[in-house]
Design a protein around this motif. Structure first.
Motif, PDB file in Angstrom:
ATOM      1  N   UNK A   1      23.110  49.828  74.501  1.00  0.00           N
ATOM      2  CA  UNK A   1      23.664  48.637  73.703  1.00  0.00           C
ATOM      3  C   UNK A   1      22.418  47.707  74.390  1.00  0.00           C
ATOM      4  N   UNK A   2      21.916  47.146  73.383  1.00  0.00           N
ATOM      5  CA  UNK A   2      20.826  46.105  73.403  1.00  0.00           C
ATOM      6  C   UNK A   2      21.201  45.096  73.230  1.00  0.00           C
ATOM      7  N   UNK A   3      20.952  43.847  73.869  1.00  0.00           N
ATOM      8  CA  UNK A   3      21.486  42.577  73.698  1.00  0.00           C
ATOM      9  C   UNK A   3      20.233  41.838  73.561  1.00  0.00           C
ATOM     10  N   UNK A   4      20.100  41.065  72.575  1.00  0.00           N
ATOM     11  CA  UNK A   4      18.934  40.153  72.282  1.00  0.00           C
ATOM     12  C   UNK A   4      19.373  38.505  72.392  1.00  0.00           C
ATOM     13  N   UNK A   5      18.465  37.945  72.990  1.00  0.00           N
ATOM     14  CA  UNK A   5      18.533  36.356  72.917  1.00  0.00           C
ATOM     15  C   UNK A   5      17.829  35.859  71.614  1.00  0.00           C
ATOM     16  N   UNK A   6      18.639  34.914  71.077  1.00  0.00           N
ATOM     17  CA  UNK A   6      17.864  34.589  69.526  1.00  0.00           C
ATOM     18  C   UNK A   6      17.165  33.432  69.582  1.00  0.00           C
ATOM     19  N   UNK A   7      15.938  33.495  69.329  1.00  0.00           N
ATOM     20  CA  UNK A   7      14.749  32.673  69.277  1.00  0.00           C
ATOM     21  C   UNK A   7      14.597  31.876  68.065  1.00  0.00           C
ATOM     22  N   UNK A   8      14.878  32.693  66.908  1.00  0.00           N
ATOM     23  CA  UNK A   8      14.778  32.004  65.592  1.00  0.00           C
ATOM     24  C   UNK A   8      15.684  32.642  64.430  1.00  0.00           C
ATOM     25  N   UNK A   9      15.960  32.082  63.551  1.00  0.00           N
ATOM     26  CA  UNK A   9      16.751  33.051  62.410  1.00  0.00           C
ATOM     27  C   UNK A   9      16.686  32.054  61.115  1.00  0.00           C
ATOM     28  N   UNK A  10      17.110  32.765  60.010  1.00  0.00           N
ATOM     29  CA  UNK A  10      17.357  32.410  58.908  1.00  0.00           C
ATOM     30  C   UNK A  10      17.706  32.941  57.759  1.00  0.00           C
ATOM     31  N   UNK A  11      18.281  32.323  56.634  1.00  0.00           N
ATOM     32  CA  UNK A  11      19.182  33.304  55.684  1.00  0.00           C
ATOM     33  C   UNK A  11      18.772  32.546  54.346  1.00  0.00           C
ATOM     34  N   UNK A  12      18.702  33.321  52.972  1.00  0.00           N
ATOM     35  CA  UNK A  12      18.930  32.880  51.845  1.00  0.00           C
ATOM     36  C   UNK A  12      20.463  32.448  51.612  1.00  0.00           C
ATOM     37  N   UNK A  13      20.482  31.523  50.549  1.00  0.00           N
ATOM     38  CA  UNK A  13      21.561  30.779  50.006  1.00  0.00           C
ATOM     39  C   UNK A  13      22.473  31.831  49.309  1.00  0.00           C
ATOM     40  N   UNK A  14      21.929  32.714  48.740  1.00  0.00           N
ATOM     41  CA  UNK A  14      22.716  33.658  47.718  1.00  0.00           C
ATOM     42  C   UNK A  14      22.267  35.294  48.190  1.00  0.00           C
ATOM     43  N   UNK A  15      22.641  36.129  47.329  1.00  0.00           N
ATOM     44  CA  UNK A  15      22.185  37.508  47.312  1.00  0.00           C
ATOM     45  C   UNK A  15      23.619  38.301  48.137  1.00  0.00           C
ATOM     46  N   UNK A  16      23.769  39.657  47.652  1.00  0.00           N
ATOM     47  CA  UNK A  16      24.749  40.256  48.020  1.00  0.00           C
ATOM     48  C   UNK A  16      24.378  41.301  48.930  1.00  0.00           C
ATOM     49  N   UNK A  17      25.084  41.426  50.133  1.00  0.00           N
ATOM     50  CA  UNK A  17      24.993  42.495  51.161  1.00  0.00           C
ATOM     51  C   UNK A  17      24.827  44.050  50.735  1.00  0.00           C
ATOM     52  N   UNK A  18      23.969  44.650  51.683  1.00  0.00           N
ATOM     53  CA  UNK A  18      24.040  46.149  51.515  1.00  0.00           C
ATOM     54  C   UNK A  18      25.229  46.601  52.287  1.00  0.00           C
ATOM     55  N   UNK A  19      26.134  47.299  51.980  1.00  0.00           N
ATOM     56  CA  UNK A  19      27.217  47.874  52.754  1.00  0.00           C
ATOM     57  C   UNK A  19      27.145  49.547  52.635  1.00  0.00           C
ATOM     58  N   UNK A  20      27.752  49.827  53.810  1.00  0.00           N
ATOM     59  CA  UNK A  20      27.675  51.330  54.120  1.00  0.00           C
ATOM     60  C   UNK A  20      29.260  51.804  54.564  1.00  0.00           C
ATOM     61  N   UNK A  21      29.770  52.830  53.654  1.00  0.00           N
ATOM     62  CA  UNK A  21      31.230  53.149  53.882  1.00  0.00           C
ATOM     63  C   UNK A  21      31.447  54.696  53.737  1.00  0.00           C
ATOM     64  N   UNK A  22      31.957  55.169  54.407  1.00  0.00           N
ATOM     65  CA  UNK A  22      32.037  56.865  54.136  1.00  0.00           C
ATOM     66  C   UNK A  22      30.779  57.327  53.746  1.00  0.00           C
ATOM     67  N   UNK A  23      29.981  57.391  54.439  1.00  0.00           N
ATOM     68  CA  UNK A  23      28.211  57.885  54.346  1.00  0.00           C
ATOM     69  C   UNK A  23      27.613  57.492  52.976  1.00  0.00           C
ATOM     70  N   UNK A  24      28.056  56.377  52.187  1.00  0.00           N
ATOM     71  CA  UNK A  24      27.534  56.015  50.999  1.00  0.00           C
ATOM     72  C   UNK A  24      27.138  54.399  51.116  1.00  0.00           C
ATOM     73  N   UNK A  25      26.125  54.191  50.417  1.00  0.00           N
ATOM     74  CA  UNK A  25      26.053  52.742  50.166  1.00  0.00           C
ATOM     75  C   UNK A  25      26.832  52.032  49.052  1.00  0.00           C
ATOM     76  N   UNK A  26      27.089  50.697  49.349  1.00  0.00           N
ATOM     77  CA  UNK A  26      27.881  50.214  48.358  1.00  0.00           C
ATOM     78  C   UNK A  26      27.785  48.521  48.220  1.00  0.00           C
ATOM     79  N   UNK A  27      28.568  47.835  47.459  1.00  0.00           N
ATOM     80  CA  UNK A  27      28.158  46.464  47.118  1.00  0.00           C
ATOM     81  C   UNK A  27      29.676  45.707  47.372  1.00  0.00           C
ATOM     82  N   UNK A  28      29.152  44.622  47.689  1.00  0.00           N
ATOM     83  CA  UNK A  28      30.401  43.794  48.057  1.00  0.00           C
ATOM     84  C   UNK A  28      30.877  43.115  46.760  1.00  0.00           C
ATOM     85  N   UNK A  29      32.170  43.266  46.240  1.00  0.00           N
ATOM     86  CA  UNK A  29      32.693  43.017  45.105  1.00  0.00           C
ATOM     87  C   UNK A  29      33.725  41.541  45.713  1.00  0.00           C
ATOM     88  N   UNK A  30      33.530  40.389  45.021  1.00  0.00           N
ATOM     89  CA  UNK A  30      34.613  39.383  45.619  1.00  0.00           C
ATOM     90  C   UNK A  30      35.781  39.429  44.796  1.00  0.00           C
TER      91      UNK A  30
END
Length: 213
Positions: free
Chosen positions: A184-213
């Motif tokens: 279990x590796x713990x990291x202290x955050x020094x910097x971060x950033x994110x885009x305002x849009x874009x869907x995440x990559x999901x993993x479920x039951x051994x397969x990739x999927x997409x988030x559907x609102x």
């Protein structure tokens, strides 16, 4: 504590479990590392006589029902290495707001983890829905995972920040704990950033999927 101190702490851990390491200035002079130089108990995996009577296949099947996001954890190359390090990781999570901490889990048998430990820093790249192939590339052991992959340097650690990733978190190794056959590796955050849009990559039951609102 700076990056050198964090790297020295990780190296001391690796030596305690018999993993190969390189010796840096803080390792050669433990007093320079401050409180982290205090000897730690020997760390180990779960013994055969401690294992619960669970079928590993059934364990994976049931836990596979928990959908997760997908990340690639990267670190800059250290002296003597051919290039940066990285591996695909599902077991990433936020941990603390004050101080800002995140965590990820990595198998004790990982050949990439010792390289990240020696660097003392890492960047978590949160993958987007169209980056499944990129994830597969970083899940392969022994290959040149960065071949043909576009990236720049994270602002504090210099770890690879993958082009197109919706979010990134730049970290210094804060602590390493054992969790059975994983670390279990713990990291202290020094910097971060994110885009305002874009869907995440999901993993479920051994397969990739997409988030559907």
């Amino acid at each position: 504590m700076g990056h050198a101190g964090m790297a020295a702490t990780a190296v001391r851990y690796l030596r305690s479990v018999g993993a190969p390491t390189t010796t840096g200035p803080a390792e050669a002079h433990p007093a320079a590392a401050g409180p982290c130089a205090v000897p730690r108990p020997r760390l180990r995996a779960v013994g055969d006589d401690e294992r619960a009577p669970l079928d590993p296949v059934e364990f994976r099947r049931v836990l596979g029902n928990f959908a997760t996001g997908v990340t690639v954890v990267t670190a800059p190359a250290t002296e003597g290495e051919p290039g940066p390090a990285g591996f695909a990781c599902q077991s990433f999570s936020s941990l603390s707001l004050d101080p800002p901490l995140v965590s990820f889990m990595v198998a004790r048998t990982s050949t990439t983890w010792p390289r990240i430990a020696r660097a003392g820093v890492f960047c978590v790249n949160v993958l987007g829905a169209d980056q499944g192939e990129l994830c597969r590339g970083f899940a392969v052991s022994g290959a040149d995972k960065f071949a043909g992959v576009a990236y720049d340097a994270a602002p504090v650690s210099g770890s690879p920040r993958l082009t197109g990733a919706p979010a990134w978190i730049d970290c210094t190794i804060h602590a390493v704990h054992t969790g059975g056959d994983h670390l279990i590796v713990v990291g202290r955050v020094d910097a971060l950033g994110a885009e305002d849009d874009g869907e995440p990559l999901l993993f479920h039951r051994g397969r990739f999927g997409r988030f559907t609102p």
